[in-house]
Design an enzyme around this catalytic site. Sequence first.
Site, short mmCIF file in Angstrom:
data_model
loop_
_atom_site.label_atom_id
_atom_site.label_comp_id
_atom_site.label_asym_id
_atom_site.label_seq_id
_atom_site.Cartn_x
_atom_site.Cartn_y
_atom_site.Cartn_z
N TRP A 179 13.92 1.17 1.08
CA TRP A 179 13.13 0.24 0.22
C TRP A 179 13.94 -1.21 0.91
O TRP A 179 13.48 -2.40 0.72
CB TRP A 179 13.46 -0.06 -1.25
CG TRP A 179 12.37 0.74 -2.06
CD1 TRP A 179 11.55 1.80 -1.31
CD2 TRP A 179 12.34 1.00 -3.46
NE1 TRP A 179 10.96 2.53 -2.34
CE2 TRP A 179 11.19 1.99 -3.49
CE3 TRP A 179 12.70 0.24 -4.47
CZ2 TRP A 179 10.78 2.46 -4.82
CZ3 TRP A 179 12.16 0.66 -5.80
CH2 TRP A 179 11.32 1.73 -5.83
N LYS A 180 15.30 -1.11 1.61
CA LYS A 180 15.94 -2.14 2.05
C LYS A 180 16.13 -3.26 0.78
O LYS A 180 16.24 -2.67 -0.48
CB LYS A 180 15.42 -2.68 3.08
CG LYS A 180 15.09 -1.79 4.15
CD LYS A 180 14.83 -2.34 5.61
CE LYS A 180 14.61 -0.90 6.77
NZ LYS A 180 14.27 -1.47 8.01
N GLU A 220 16.87 6.69 14.59
CA GLU A 220 16.35 5.19 14.30
C GLU A 220 16.11 4.34 15.62
O GLU A 220 17.22 3.49 15.65
CB GLU A 220 16.57 4.60 12.98
CG GLU A 220 15.99 5.35 11.78
CD GLU A 220 15.89 4.42 10.62
OE1 GLU A 220 14.90 4.40 9.95
OE2 GLU A 220 16.81 3.55 10.53
N GLY A 247 11.11 -2.18 11.98
CA GLY A 247 10.94 -3.33 11.80
C GLY A 247 10.06 -4.03 12.83
O GLY A 247 9.83 -5.28 12.68
P1 13P Z 1 10.36 0.39 9.31
O1 13P Z 1 9.63 1.37 8.80
O2 13P Z 1 10.03 -0.97 8.52
O3 13P Z 1 10.08 0.03 10.71
O4 13P Z 1 11.79 0.52 8.92
C1 13P Z 1 12.45 1.86 9.43
C2 13P Z 1 13.91 1.71 8.77
O5 13P Z 1 14.80 0.87 9.23
C3 13P Z 1 13.92 2.85 7.91
O6 13P Z 1 15.31 2.97 7.73
#
Ligand code: 13P
Length: 250
Positions: free
Chosen positions: A10-11, A167, A173
């Site tokens: 969720w950040k 990642e 993002g």
């Molecule tokens: P996004 O799915 O928004 O690109 O983010 C990926 C992420 O950083 C998951 O830890």
Amino acid sequence: MRRKLVIGNWKMNGSIAKNQLLLEAVIAGVQDLHHVDCVVCVPYPYLGQAQALAQGTKVIWGAQNLCASEDGVLTGGVSPHMLVDYGCQYVIVGHSERRMLSHETDDTAAARFIAAIKAGLTPIFCMGETKEERESDWTDYVVGRQLDSILRRFGPEVLAKAVLAYEPLWAVGTDNPATPEQAQQVHKFIRHRIAKCDAHVAKSVRILYGGSIQPSNAPALFAMHDIDGGLVGRCSLDAQAFVAICAAAN
Ligand code: 13P
């Protein structure tokens, strides 16, 4: 056979009201998906809320970071045992946003990784190269170095208690996910490198892909041999999208 795993990161998003709607919809949406593990990694203040809502359901919860040391003089710190206290099973370690913005290094990420293991948490250890590194053909070097910060220091056995996540920074993002083939190539590289130390661990460790996963690209990514699920950012904030991604893994 590795069981698929989808983790929502969720950040720094959420509120008590929004989380309740999101979590209730996710819990209802994934309850009949029997072949995938579903996890949400929420901001610290909402761990209690996640525990209250998700306990006894199919949804597992975790945190996005931890301190390497036990309780003590560290203002703003959150120790491993505090996460255990809130029923966390997973914790993200070494995410690129922390490596870049909070000056996380291979050494500090490794210290957090082993602290999580010692507390009985499953670290989700993130690795990935920048756009410039990929364009210079350094992907294997960078990911290999990040992996070795765990593998060489602690040995392959600890990876049996961890989850790995590839990642690529250029895909996080953005709206530019790695192609399934690009991701598979790096996942295979990671698994081979582990296999040189321990073939059994290499075969069983789950390696997730993260970076612009959406319901539309998830099926092709998850169909790749060495991709065991996803670490999902933005789409984990949308219950319908997150459930669709879990269903693709199922
Ligand atoms: P996004 O799915 O928004 O690109 O983010 C990926 C992420 O950083 C998951 O830890």
